[in-house]
Design a protein around this motif. Structure first.
Motif, PDB file in Angstrom:
ATOM      1  N   PHE A 758      13.112 -10.858  11.453  1.00 56.78           N
ATOM      2  CA  PHE A 758      11.750 -11.282  11.782  1.00 56.78           C
ATOM      3  C   PHE A 758      10.735 -10.344  11.142  1.00 56.78           C
ATOM      4  O   PHE A 758      10.709  -9.148  11.432  1.00 56.78           O
ATOM      5  CB  PHE A 758      11.545 -11.276  13.298  1.00 56.78           C
ATOM      6  N   ALA A 759       9.890 -10.871  10.284  1.00 53.02           N
ATOM      7  CA  ALA A 759       8.824 -10.075   9.673  1.00 53.02           C
ATOM      8  C   ALA A 759       7.492 -10.451  10.302  1.00 53.02           C
ATOM      9  O   ALA A 759       7.250 -11.627  10.598  1.00 53.02           O
ATOM     10  CB  ALA A 759       8.778 -10.328   8.165  1.00 53.02           C
ATOM     11  N   LEU A 760       6.630  -9.450  10.509  1.00 52.69           N
ATOM     12  CA  LEU A 760       5.282  -9.685  11.006  1.00 52.69           C
ATOM     13  C   LEU A 760       4.319  -9.537   9.835  1.00 52.69           C
ATOM     14  O   LEU A 760       4.139  -8.427   9.312  1.00 52.69           O
ATOM     15  CB  LEU A 760       4.930  -8.690  12.114  1.00 52.69           C
ATOM     16  N   ILE A 761       3.719 -10.650   9.407  1.00 51.38           N
ATOM     17  CA  ILE A 761       2.788 -10.632   8.282  1.00 51.38           C
ATOM     18  C   ILE A 761       1.499 -11.317   8.728  1.00 51.38           C
ATOM     19  O   ILE A 761       1.463 -12.541   8.880  1.00 51.38           O
ATOM     20  CB  ILE A 761       3.378 -11.347   7.048  1.00 51.38           C
ATOM     21  N   PRO A 762       0.434 -10.564   8.963  1.00 55.63           N
ATOM     22  CA  PRO A 762      -0.835 -11.177   9.376  1.00 55.63           C
ATOM     23  C   PRO A 762      -1.403 -12.059   8.271  1.00 55.63           C
ATOM     24  O   PRO A 762      -1.136 -11.861   7.082  1.00 55.63           O
ATOM     25  CB  PRO A 762      -1.754  -9.969   9.625  1.00 55.63           C
ATOM     26  N   HIS A 763      -2.201 -13.046   8.670  1.00 54.14           N
ATOM     27  CA  HIS A 763      -2.881 -13.899   7.696  1.00 54.14           C
ATOM     28  C   HIS A 763      -3.963 -13.104   6.992  1.00 54.14           C
ATOM     29  O   HIS A 763      -4.742 -12.380   7.622  1.00 54.14           O
ATOM     30  CB  HIS A 763      -3.528 -15.106   8.390  1.00 54.14           C
ATOM     31  N   GLY A 764      -4.031 -13.257   5.697  1.00 51.57           N
ATOM     32  CA  GLY A 764      -5.091 -12.624   4.928  1.00 51.57           C
ATOM     33  C   GLY A 764      -6.188 -13.626   4.606  1.00 51.57           C
ATOM     34  O   GLY A 764      -5.929 -14.823   4.455  1.00 51.57           O
ATOM     35  N   ARG A 765      -7.409 -13.148   4.527  1.00 52.70           N
ATOM     36  CA  ARG A 765      -8.546 -14.013   4.195  1.00 52.70           C
ATOM     37  C   ARG A 765      -9.473 -13.266   3.226  1.00 52.70           C
ATOM     38  O   ARG A 765      -9.585 -12.048   3.261  1.00 52.70           O
ATOM     39  CB  ARG A 765      -9.339 -14.377   5.458  1.00 52.70           C
ATOM     40  N   ASP A 766     -10.137 -14.045   2.397  1.00 54.15           N
ATOM     41  CA  ASP A 766     -11.126 -13.488   1.478  1.00 54.15           C
ATOM     42  C   ASP A 766     -12.479 -14.103   1.772  1.00 54.15           C
ATOM     43  O   ASP A 766     -12.685 -15.304   1.578  1.00 54.15           O
ATOM     44  CB  ASP A 766     -10.747 -13.803   0.022  1.00 54.15           C
ATOM     45  N   PHE A 767     -13.422 -13.297   2.318  1.00 50.40           N
ATOM     46  CA  PHE A 767     -14.798 -13.738   2.489  1.00 50.40           C
ATOM     47  C   PHE A 767     -15.688 -12.513   2.682  1.00 50.40           C
ATOM     48  O   PHE A 767     -15.206 -11.409   2.945  1.00 50.40           O
ATOM     49  CB  PHE A 767     -14.985 -14.708   3.659  1.00 50.40           C
ATOM     50  N   TRP A 930     -13.916  -3.020  12.460  1.00 46.71           N
ATOM     51  CA  TRP A 930     -12.707  -3.788  12.075  1.00 46.71           C
ATOM     52  C   TRP A 930     -12.855  -4.308  10.645  1.00 46.71           C
ATOM     53  O   TRP A 930     -11.911  -4.277   9.856  1.00 46.71           O
ATOM     54  CB  TRP A 930     -12.504  -4.942  13.052  1.00 46.71           C
ATOM     55  N   CYS A 931     -14.048  -4.793  10.314  1.00 44.88           N
ATOM     56  CA  CYS A 931     -14.291  -5.308   8.958  1.00 44.88           C
ATOM     57  C   CYS A 931     -14.078  -4.210   7.921  1.00 44.88           C
ATOM     58  O   CYS A 931     -13.482  -4.460   6.862  1.00 44.88           O
ATOM     59  CB  CYS A 931     -15.711  -5.848   8.833  1.00 44.88           C
ATOM     60  N   ARG A 932     -14.565  -3.014   8.207  1.00 42.18           N
ATOM     61  CA  ARG A 932     -14.443  -1.923   7.249  1.00 42.18           C
ATOM     62  C   ARG A 932     -13.014  -1.419   7.128  1.00 42.18           C
ATOM     63  O   ARG A 932     -12.619  -0.893   6.083  1.00 42.18           O
ATOM     64  CB  ARG A 932     -15.367  -0.763   7.645  1.00 42.18           C
ATOM     65  N   GLY A 933     -12.230  -1.592   8.174  1.00 42.81           N
ATOM     66  CA  GLY A 933     -10.859  -1.090   8.171  1.00 42.81           C
ATOM     67  C   GLY A 933      -9.833  -2.183   7.939  1.00 42.81           C
ATOM     68  O   GLY A 933      -9.559  -2.589   6.809  1.00 42.81           O
ATOM     69  N   GLU A 934      -9.273  -2.672   9.055  1.00 39.78           N
ATOM     70  CA  GLU A 934      -8.197  -3.669   8.941  1.00 39.78           C
ATOM     71  C   GLU A 934      -8.646  -4.927   8.212  1.00 39.78           C
ATOM     72  O   GLU A 934      -7.910  -5.480   7.388  1.00 39.78           O
ATOM     73  CB  GLU A 934      -7.690  -4.034  10.346  1.00 39.78           C
ATOM     74  N   GLY A 935      -9.874  -5.377   8.496  1.00 38.14           N
ATOM     75  CA  GLY A 935     -10.344  -6.597   7.847  1.00 38.14           C
ATOM     76  C   GLY A 935     -10.410  -6.471   6.343  1.00 38.14           C
ATOM     77  O   GLY A 935     -10.110  -7.426   5.611  1.00 38.14           O
ATOM     78  N   ARG A 937      -8.492  -4.683   4.574  1.00 33.59           N
ATOM     79  CA  ARG A 937      -7.122  -4.636   4.040  1.00 33.59           C
ATOM     80  C   ARG A 937      -6.422  -6.001   4.098  1.00 33.59           C
ATOM     81  O   ARG A 937      -5.525  -6.268   3.311  1.00 33.59           O
ATOM     82  CB  ARG A 937      -6.296  -3.606   4.815  1.00 33.59           C
ATOM     83  N   LEU A 938      -6.814  -6.858   5.041  1.00 32.17           N
ATOM     84  CA  LEU A 938      -6.124  -8.137   5.234  1.00 32.17           C
ATOM     85  C   LEU A 938      -6.688  -9.209   4.287  1.00 32.17           C
ATOM     86  O   LEU A 938      -7.286 -10.189   4.706  1.00 32.17           O
ATOM     87  CB  LEU A 938      -6.255  -8.596   6.691  1.00 32.17           C
ATOM     88  N   THR A 939      -6.473  -9.006   3.007  1.00 35.71           N
ATOM     89  CA  THR A 939      -6.900  -9.984   2.009  1.00 35.71           C
ATOM     90  C   THR A 939      -5.748 -10.925   1.677  1.00 35.71           C
ATOM     91  O   THR A 939      -4.591 -10.670   2.041  1.00 35.71           O
ATOM     92  CB  THR A 939      -7.347  -9.260   0.730  1.00 35.71           C
ATOM     93  N   ASP A 959       8.995 -10.847 -10.035  1.00 38.65           N
ATOM     94  CA  ASP A 959       8.305  -9.705 -10.609  1.00 38.65           C
ATOM     95  C   ASP A 959       7.046  -9.484  -9.777  1.00 38.65           C
ATOM     96  O   ASP A 959       6.033 -10.148  -9.978  1.00 38.65           O
ATOM     97  CB  ASP A 959       7.944  -9.975 -12.073  1.00 38.65           C
ATOM     98  N   ILE A 960       7.107  -8.566  -8.800  1.00 36.26           N
ATOM     99  CA  ILE A 960       5.983  -8.393  -7.874  1.00 36.26           C
ATOM    100  C   ILE A 960       5.191  -7.131  -8.175  1.00 36.26           C
ATOM    101  O   ILE A 960       4.338  -6.728  -7.399  1.00 36.26           O
ATOM    102  CB  ILE A 960       6.462  -8.343  -6.413  1.00 36.26           C
ATOM    103  N   ALA A 961       5.468  -6.507  -9.310  1.00 37.14           N
ATOM    104  CA  ALA A 961       4.708  -5.297  -9.664  1.00 37.14           C
ATOM    105  C   ALA A 961       3.234  -5.651  -9.824  1.00 37.14           C
ATOM    106  O   ALA A 961       2.870  -6.633 -10.457  1.00 37.14           O
ATOM    107  CB  ALA A 961       5.239  -4.721 -10.970  1.00 37.14           C
ATOM    108  N   GLY A 962       2.394  -4.878  -9.215  1.00 33.97           N
ATOM    109  CA  GLY A 962       0.960  -5.073  -9.378  1.00 33.97           C
ATOM    110  C   GLY A 962       0.353  -6.133  -8.500  1.00 33.97           C
ATOM    111  O   GLY A 962      -0.809  -6.484  -8.674  1.00 33.97           O
ATOM    112  N   THR A 963       1.091  -6.653  -7.505  1.00 31.89           N
ATOM    113  CA  THR A 963       0.498  -7.672  -6.644  1.00 31.89           C
ATOM    114  C   THR A 963      -0.375  -7.069  -5.566  1.00 31.89           C
ATOM    115  O   THR A 963      -1.150  -7.785  -4.932  1.00 31.89           O
ATOM    116  CB  THR A 963       1.600  -8.523  -5.982  1.00 31.89           C
ATOM    117  N   ARG A 964      -0.253  -5.791  -5.322  1.00 34.27           N
ATOM    118  CA  ARG A 964      -1.117  -5.178  -4.296  1.00 34.27           C
ATOM    119  C   ARG A 964      -2.451  -4.773  -4.910  1.00 34.27           C
ATOM    120  O   ARG A 964      -2.532  -4.384  -6.042  1.00 34.27           O
ATOM    121  CB  ARG A 964      -0.430  -3.964  -3.683  1.00 34.27           C
TER     122      ARG A 964
END
Length: 964
Positions: A758-767, A930-935, A937-939, A959-964
């Motif tokens: 089981f992996a925990l992966i939060p939803h990311g959003r861009d806005f 939250w926006c400045r921190g976790e928010g 990061r959650l892109t 090939d996942i190099a550079g996806t972060r």
């Protein structure tokens, strides 16, 4: 005022004339229709002369009926009055132009001996209806009328007469050489595929062209050509009439393979790897094999390591035994033991299992074993299957010169990447033909256990050290028993490095030709096979591309139940974040219609669709027809990852279908559908049950199946539902959800799900994230508090709580703004803004200038995009003590958590905040923090990177190099 007597009289006369005319016209029309009926009867009874006379009389009364002109022409033509028929068809065309009328006109001209005018009419018919081949066939036959006047310069003539799926039939001949069957070249996308002879006897043609030999042809196109341009040309370069078309093939032609695979599920497969004499190379071969095989929980393997010389790799094997000794056998050649005898010992060590032979140097790619097994069972009678590999010999698909990897250094750092590229490009270029053949030379071959039992082992006394010859001998013996072998054109294996232990290398043919009188015929059959020709054409180009350094993205299939809503939008965010890392595809099913899309950022492209004869029902939530179609699509489209976003309206066998083909499966939980079909765990009385059935007599209803018949859920069928899902999800390689509380509830209800997977992966959003709010806009008292809800306001989303709040407040302290659908009646304090586009939300929130967000779901949401959107706008939120929303609010401090869904508690909290602006300000600052921190990061990029890592963890080659 007196009425106008004269005007009244005139009106009466006009009325009388109109009424009488209508009466007379109706009577005349009735008589004409009776004449048409009589003419039709005469036509049907075989009296064209009488029918023509009656149609003429009818036309005198109904001159605007073009269909009667056509019928008149048909009857005149049948009566031998060809020129009169031409006039009738011309009359029809004057009223309405149709392809069929031009066709009939062309026939009439031909019968009247006017070939040139016939050609003009038939060309026009073909132009008006390009899909109808009748006109082009008539055109192709026109010269037959004057064949006796042909000279040696006359070109060939021919046409495609019928196409039915993969089969094409027609005729072709040269009137100048009637005794010689005409050759027809088959071109696929402009490349020459094959040459066939029009040598099938056609009595209808010999009657018109004396001395004609053959004339007819039948072509079975290779399956998997969907969308390819097919062109049939005569030797002079002219295309047959109707001989250029777009190929379409059946989506269900692999169903026998599916049925056979179902029977084989769960059986262990013995994989024999012949070790290289170099310990370093042998270790690399073993590691590569294990990595390529460890992607499916449905494929159980027993590894047999064979050393044809002496035990040079003891240290390598000892290390391997420490890791997985329970299913490894190590065979070393006895002194003086020949290679074929050692191979027979390996077959004995397999203990009656299916067996795969891998020669030294044979490297394979992702999902190789599941695909090869599917090929071996593509025919009930098949003896086995060989992968695509290069070799010398008459039963080799490719020559070593066709594969750039034949001369590659296996110890180089780039070799593994080159093998992966080649494997992927071969799959993408493949048509999944799976042709059955007399024999196949391959460095990777799958022997079915039932065939080994029937045909026997290799002939060690005859072939001694020549395993390649022994392998072909076995194939030909099987072929004579009615058991061909299958070429798996989807699966690539790199060429072998050493002769003497490789089925692909044949240094000496003498024993084979002496033992098999049919050897040359079988080799000719292989060489002339049209499917083999097409496979070779496709794959040579693919392997040349594999020699380049450019990577090819694997295909990932994302499975959704709806195309609108939160889950599909989140899925689209993920696909966008993985752009270039995977090639995203989308599988959607509404219970009846399956649709497969190639996904793009803007407009998805529909690639395939299928409508089930019987839709998937609530129970058992399965469909054998669904399984067959989806398995076929998985096989043909060559996916390397299947990510199930939701299983509603899909067949529960989907994880097993993919895993059985060696494809790793990820399943995301966005709700609790697997725990209970109520989805949100709300009972019939509107209470959250937490997955434990509550008291009360009100029945629970399945949320996604309105109106569907279903057994009683509470305390009864819900347990069977969970058992069905627990079993269905076992083949999954990993599970994903977005919060610890959701994971814990799922595992508590479905203990078969392992925490380790089981992996925990939060939803990311861009806005745009919240900036410091203008102090003049912030709430400081002295006005109503503006409350905001985002999304459709339903009972599950807290509609009843908000209704009670509005009823108690009556617009005195609060304004409640609803963005989304809302069925609450008009009342003081309620402001309904209706549905919105997600991209417009930041601007709407800025315009509304709300003070507090309300997230009052009465069930444990697994994430809640609305909460993220509120915080991104700097709004603190009030939520209930359920699931991820309570977990997130407590963790951030950006809001308040109510103990229970009590309207009075909500009213008391909000009333307190009206008089305490400073508390509101503190919570708003926490939202901005939250926006400045976790928010920040959650892109979507961060979310995609985490999913990419998960895909790699379960065996996908990315090939996942550079996806972060």
């Amino acid at each position: 005022m007196k009425p106008d007597a004269k005007g009244g009289a005139r009106s009466l006369r006009r009325w009388f004339r109109r009424g009488f005319s209508a009466f007379w016209f109706g009577r005349a029309r009735g008589t004409a229709e009776a004449l048409v009926a009589s003419a039709d009867a005469a036509r049907d009874s075989g009296d064209p002369a009488k029918a023509a006379t009656l149609y003429r009389v009818a036309l005198a009364r109904l001159p605007d009926r073009d269909d009667l002109h056509v019928q008149l022409g048909n009857m005149l033509k049948d009566a031998g009055q060809f020129r009169e028929a031409v006039e009738a068809y011309a009359g029809a065309l004057a009223l309405r132009v149709t392809a069929d009328t031009h066709l009939q006109l062309g026939r009439a001209f031909r019968l009247a001996g006017e070939v040139a005018r016939a050609r003009v009419a038939l060309v026009e018919a073909s132009r008006l209806d390009p899909e109808d081949t009748v006109a082009v066939i008539e055109l192709a036959k026109l010269p037959l009328q004057t064949a006796q006047h042909a000279s040696s310069a006359v070109r060939g003539q021919g046409a495609v007469e019928h196409r039915d799926g993969e089969c094409v039939t027609g005729f072709a001949f040269n009137a100048a050489e009637p005794g010689k069957p005409l050759e027809i070249e088959v071109l696929i996308n402009g490349d020459r595929l094959k040459c066939i002879l029009a040598d099938i006897p056609r009595p209808d043609l010999t009657a018109l062209c004396p001395g004609l030999v053959g004339g007819g042809f039948r072509l079975c196109l290779p399956p998997g050509l969907d969308g390819a341009t097919v062109e049939l040309q005569m030797t002079d370069g002219a295309t047959l009439a109707g001989g250029a078309f777009c190929a379409t093939t059946s989506a269900r032609r692999h169903l026998q393979a599916y049925a056979m695979q179902r029977a084989m599920e769960g059986r262990e497969i013995a994989v024999v790897l012949v070790l290289d004499s170099s310990s370093a190379v042998a270790r690399a071969d073993i590691e590569a094999l294990l990595q390529a095989t460890a992607t499916s929980s449905e494929l159980r393997t027993k590894l047999i390591l064979v050393e044809p010389d002496e035990a040079k790799n003891s240290a390598v094997v000892v290390d391997l035994f420490e890791e997985r000794s329970h299913n490894i056998v190590h065979l070393v050649a006895h002194p003086g033991e020949a290679a074929v005898a050692l191979a027979n010992r390996a077959i004995l060590a397999a203990q009656g299992k299916d067996l795969v032979w891998l020669a030294p140097g044979a490297r394979v790619g992702p999902s190789w074993l599941g695909g090869l097994r599917a090929a071996a069972y593509a025919r009930a009678e098949a003896a086995g299957a060989g992968a695509v590999s290069a070799a010398e010999g008459p039963f080799a698909l490719l020559a070593p010169a066709d594969d750039p990897l034949a001369a590659a250094d296996p110890s180089s750092a780039s070799h593994a990447a080159a093998i992966l590229r080649a494997s992927r490009l071969v799959r993408h270029a493949s048509g999944a033909h799976l042709p059955d053949l007399p024999a196949v030379q391959s460095s990777c071959f799958y022997y079915r256990a039932d065939a080994l039992a029937e045909i026997g082992f290799f002939e060690a006394e005859v072939f001694h050290a020549d395993i390649g010859a022994a392998h072909l001998d076995w194939c030909l013996r099987a072929f004579l028993r009615g058991r061909p072998v299958v070429l798996d054109d989807r699966t690539y294996a790199s060429p072998a490095r050493a002769a003497g232990s490789d089925p692909a290398m044949l240094p000496d043919w003498r024993d084979l030709t002496l033992r098999h009188a049919e050897f040359d015929g079988a080799a000719d059959r292989f060489a002339s096979n049209i499917v083999v020709s097409d496979v070779r054409r496709r794959l040579v180009g693919a392997l040349r591309s594999a020699a380049s350094a450019e990577s090819t993205a694997p295909r990932a299939l994302f499975v959704v139940s709806t195309l609108t809503g939160g889950t599909p939008l989140t899925n689209r965010d993920l696909m966008g974040g993985l752009e270039g890392i995977v090639e995203p595809w989308l599988l959607h099913c509404d219970g009846r219609t399956l649709r497969l899309f190639r996904a793009f950022p803007e407009n998805d492209r529909l690639e395939d669709s299928y409508t089930l004869a019987n839709p998937i029902a609530f129970a058992p939530h399965r469909s054998s027809e669904y399984d067959e179609i989806v398995w076929t699509w998985l096989l043909r489209r060559h996916f390397e990852i299947v990510h199930i976003r939701h299983l509603a309206w899909h067949g529960l066998a989907l994880p097993r279908l993919a895993s059985g083909l060696g494809i790793p499966v990820v399943l995301s939980f966005h709700d609790f559908y697997a725990v209970c079909p109520t989805v949100k765990l709300i009972d019939g009385e509107g209470r959250h049950c937490g997955g434990l059935c509550t008291d009360g007599s009100t029945p629970c209803e399945p949320d996604l199946w309105p109106g569907a018949a279903h057994p009683p859920l509470k305390h009864r069928f819900v347990h069977q539902w969970r058992a069905n899902f627990a079993h269905a999800l076992l083949p999954c390689s990993a599970f994903v959800t977005t919060s610890a509380s959701a994971r814990d509830l799922l595992i508590r209800s479905l203990p078969q799900l392992e925490v380790a997977r089981f992996a925990l992966i939060p939803h990311g959003r861009d806005f745009p994230l919240a900036q410091a709010r203008d102090p003049s806009l912030a709430y400081a008292g002295g006005r109503k508090l503006r409350l905001l809800t985002i999304g459709n306001l339903t009972p599950a989303k807290g509609r009843d709580l908000i209704e009670a709040l509005l009823e108690a407040d009556r617009g005195a302290q609060f304004e409640v703004h609803v963005l989304g659908e809302c069925d609450l009646p008009e009342r003081p304090g309620l402001h309904r803004h209706g549905p919105f586009r997600r991209d417009d939300l930041p601007a709407l929130l800025n315009e509304l200038n709300a003070d507090i967000g309300l997230v009052l779901s009465i069930w444990p949401e697994t994430w809640c995009h609305a909460l993220t959107e509120m915080w991104a706008a700097g709004l603190p939120a009030v939520t209930l003590d359920f699931g991820a929303t309570a977990e997130r609010v407590r963790g951030s401090g950006a809001g308040w958590v109510l103990e229970r869904p009590d309207p009075q508690l909500l009213l008391d909290l909000l009333s307190t905040l009206v008089g305490a602006p400073e508390r509101l300000s503190e919570a708003a600052e926490a939202a901005r923090a939250w926006c400045r921190g976790e928010g920040a990061r959650l892109t979507t990029a961060a979310m995609a990177a985490r999913y990419g890592e998960l895909y790699v963890e379960i065996g996908a080659k990315l090939d996942i190099a550079g996806t972060r």
